[in-house]
Design a protein around this motif. Structure first.
Motif, PDB file in Angstrom:
ATOM      1  N   THR A   1       0.852  -1.188   0.000  1.00  0.00           N
ATOM      2  CA  THR A   1       0.000   0.000   0.000  1.00  0.00           C
ATOM      3  C   THR A   1       0.887   1.237   0.000  1.00  0.00           C
ATOM      4  O   THR A   1       2.060   1.173   0.366  1.00  0.00           O
ATOM      5  CB  THR A   1      -0.920   0.049   1.230  1.00  0.00           C
ATOM      6  OG1 THR A   1      -0.114   0.072   2.427  1.00  0.00           O
ATOM      7  CG2 THR A   1      -1.858  -1.142   1.268  1.00  0.00           C
ATOM      8  N   LEU A   2       0.335   2.360  -0.437  1.00  0.00           N
ATOM      9  CA  LEU A   2       1.061   3.611  -0.324  1.00  0.00           C
ATOM     10  C   LEU A   2       0.162   4.630   0.343  1.00  0.00           C
ATOM     11  O   LEU A   2      -1.054   4.607   0.200  1.00  0.00           O
ATOM     12  CB  LEU A   2       1.530   4.125  -1.683  1.00  0.00           C
ATOM     13  CG  LEU A   2       0.500   4.595  -2.698  1.00  0.00           C
ATOM     14  CD1 LEU A   2       1.181   5.474  -3.734  1.00  0.00           C
ATOM     15  CD2 LEU A   2      -0.152   3.411  -3.389  1.00  0.00           C
ATOM     16  N   ARG A   3       0.794   5.515   1.135  1.00  0.00           N
ATOM     17  CA  ARG A   3       0.037   6.468   1.932  1.00  0.00           C
ATOM     18  C   ARG A   3       0.883   7.701   2.205  1.00  0.00           C
ATOM     19  O   ARG A   3       2.092   7.704   2.023  1.00  0.00           O
ATOM     20  CB  ARG A   3      -0.360   5.835   3.271  1.00  0.00           C
ATOM     21  CG  ARG A   3       0.839   5.414   4.123  1.00  0.00           C
ATOM     22  CD  ARG A   3       0.442   4.736   5.407  1.00  0.00           C
ATOM     23  NE  ARG A   3       1.600   4.233   6.154  1.00  0.00           N
ATOM     24  CZ  ARG A   3       2.296   4.939   7.038  1.00  0.00           C
ATOM     25  NH1 ARG A   3       1.931   6.204   7.306  1.00  0.00           N
ATOM     26  NH2 ARG A   3       3.327   4.423   7.675  1.00  0.00           N
ATOM     27  N   ASP A   4       0.234   8.761   2.624  1.00  0.00           N
ATOM     28  CA  ASP A   4       0.933   9.936   3.130  1.00  0.00           C
ATOM     29  C   ASP A   4       1.390   9.654   4.560  1.00  0.00           C
ATOM     30  O   ASP A   4       0.692   8.987   5.333  1.00  0.00           O
ATOM     31  CB  ASP A   4       0.003  11.150   3.117  1.00  0.00           C
ATOM     32  CG  ASP A   4      -0.414  11.551   1.706  1.00  0.00           C
ATOM     33  OD1 ASP A   4       0.413  11.420   0.791  1.00  0.00           O
ATOM     34  OD2 ASP A   4      -1.568  11.972   1.527  1.00  0.00           O
ATOM     35  N   ALA A   5       2.582  10.126   4.917  1.00  0.00           N
ATOM     36  CA  ALA A   5       3.119   9.877   6.250  1.00  0.00           C
ATOM     37  C   ALA A   5       4.023  11.032   6.657  1.00  0.00           C
ATOM     38  O   ALA A   5       4.413  11.873   5.841  1.00  0.00           O
ATOM     39  CB  ALA A   5       3.904   8.562   6.266  1.00  0.00           C
TER      40      ALA A   5
END
Length: 334
Positions: free
Chosen positions: A26-30
């Motif tokens: 998955t990819l996400r803002d962090a």
């Protein structure tokens, strides 16, 4: 925002494809602490979970924004369940791997937020170093800059027969240049000049962190160097002029080691370095530098672009590192 639907979405596992390795990606803002003691930096980040396969298939680089290292064995069949949890479109490209067209991460397969994709491929590469990164149309450079990239290491029977450093002596060396504002946030393409000639940052990060120190033993190591920068070229060499040895380039090993005073490394290129610290005294240090060289951009123009005085002739990349000093990684014998 409109999302093109030019490629057929593969969102289900293929019946009959028996995977040796399965992962969720998955990819996400962090927010990650890149600069110690300061405000956390907003990044875009890959998260991964191993569902099936050897435990060392996924190796996390703790404390930074880069994706996990993927360790593959030639002949493995791989299935990756991928989901976009960001607020903008994205897709993953496996740079250097020989994979089917539908699993290559072409921009035509870009996923809108919330969409999923299933990658399936057999690892056909010989032993070597590759990497993966975002490959969205018109967003690739920016998303890679903000963190969507990671290293791939492939091994096989032929490599296992060789006397090459492994395990704790086989280390990643991902080089990237970044620019931070006063709030420790990444700054990208601050003007038309950067858009025309390519982004050049004023701080070197190695494995997602500045001022990196590698404690090493009096023995040989394998460093998998990857130029993960958007535009900068590096001229890799030791601070004391010691020759440097390469055993691999891009996605394969060399027929025999090559020793030179320095190696040039352009964006996207990989080089496997054999760094031998045998015979050096405990407590001594070596610094790997991006050495000055003449390039496409005159130094005065580069000074004006950065708004500061540079050290040496930088061209497209020489002479930059910790601040503007050129050092990108120190090896200290423990």
């Amino acid at each position: 925002m409109l999302f093109a639907k030019t490629g057929q979405q593969q969102n289900k596992a293929t019946p009959g494809f028996k995977a040796d390795v399965e992962m969720e990606f998955t990819l996400r803002d962090a927010y990650v602490s890149v600069i110690k003691g300061g405000r956390k930096t907003k990044v875009q980040k890959y998260d991964a979970k191993l569902l099936k396969g050897p435990k060392n298939t996924l190796v996390e680089l703790k404390g930074n924004y880069l994706g996990p290292i993927l360790n593959y064995i030639k002949g493995q069949k791989v299935r990756i369940y991928y989901k976009n949890k960001m607020s903008e479109p994205s897709i993953i490209h496996w740079h250097g791997l020989h994979v089917p067209q539908h699993s290559d991460g072409h921009p035509m397969y870009t996923l809108a937020p919330g969409q999923s994709y299933v990658y399936e491929f057999e690892v056909m590469n010989n032993a070597g170093t590759s990497f993966y990164h975002s490959h969205s149309h018109n967003l690739t450079a920016e998303q890679v800059y903000f963190g969507l990239a990671g290293l791939i290491a492939v091994t096989g029977d032929e490599e296992q027969k060789l006397d090459i450093p492994r395990g704790e002596y086989d280390l990643p060396f991902v080089i990237q240049d970044r620019t931070f504002n006063k709030q420790n946030q990444f700054q990208y393409l601050r003007g038309m000049h950067g858009k025309m000639v390519g982004f050049l940052g004023d701080t070197i990060l190695v494995n997602g962190l500045p001022n990196v120190m590698f404690p090493v033993k009096s023995r040989a190591y394998r460093f998998r160097a990857v130029n993960g920068s958007n535009s900068r070229i590096y001229k890799l060499g030791w601070d004391d002029g010691t020759p440097i040895t390469a055993i691999g380039t891009d996605a394969h090993l060399l027929e025999k080691p090559e020793t030179r005073p320095y190696f040039m490394l352009a964006p996207g290129e990989r080089i496997d370095l054999w760094l031998d610290f045998s015979g050096r005294s405990v407590g001594s240090e070596l610094v790997l530098y991006s050495l000055p060289y003449a390039g496409a951009i005159p130094p005065k123009m580069e000074e004006q672009r950065l708004g500061k005085k540079s050290s040496g002739s930088m061209g497209m990349g020489g002479g930059m590192g910790m601040g503007m000093m050129g050092g990108m990684g120190a090896m200290a014998l423990a």
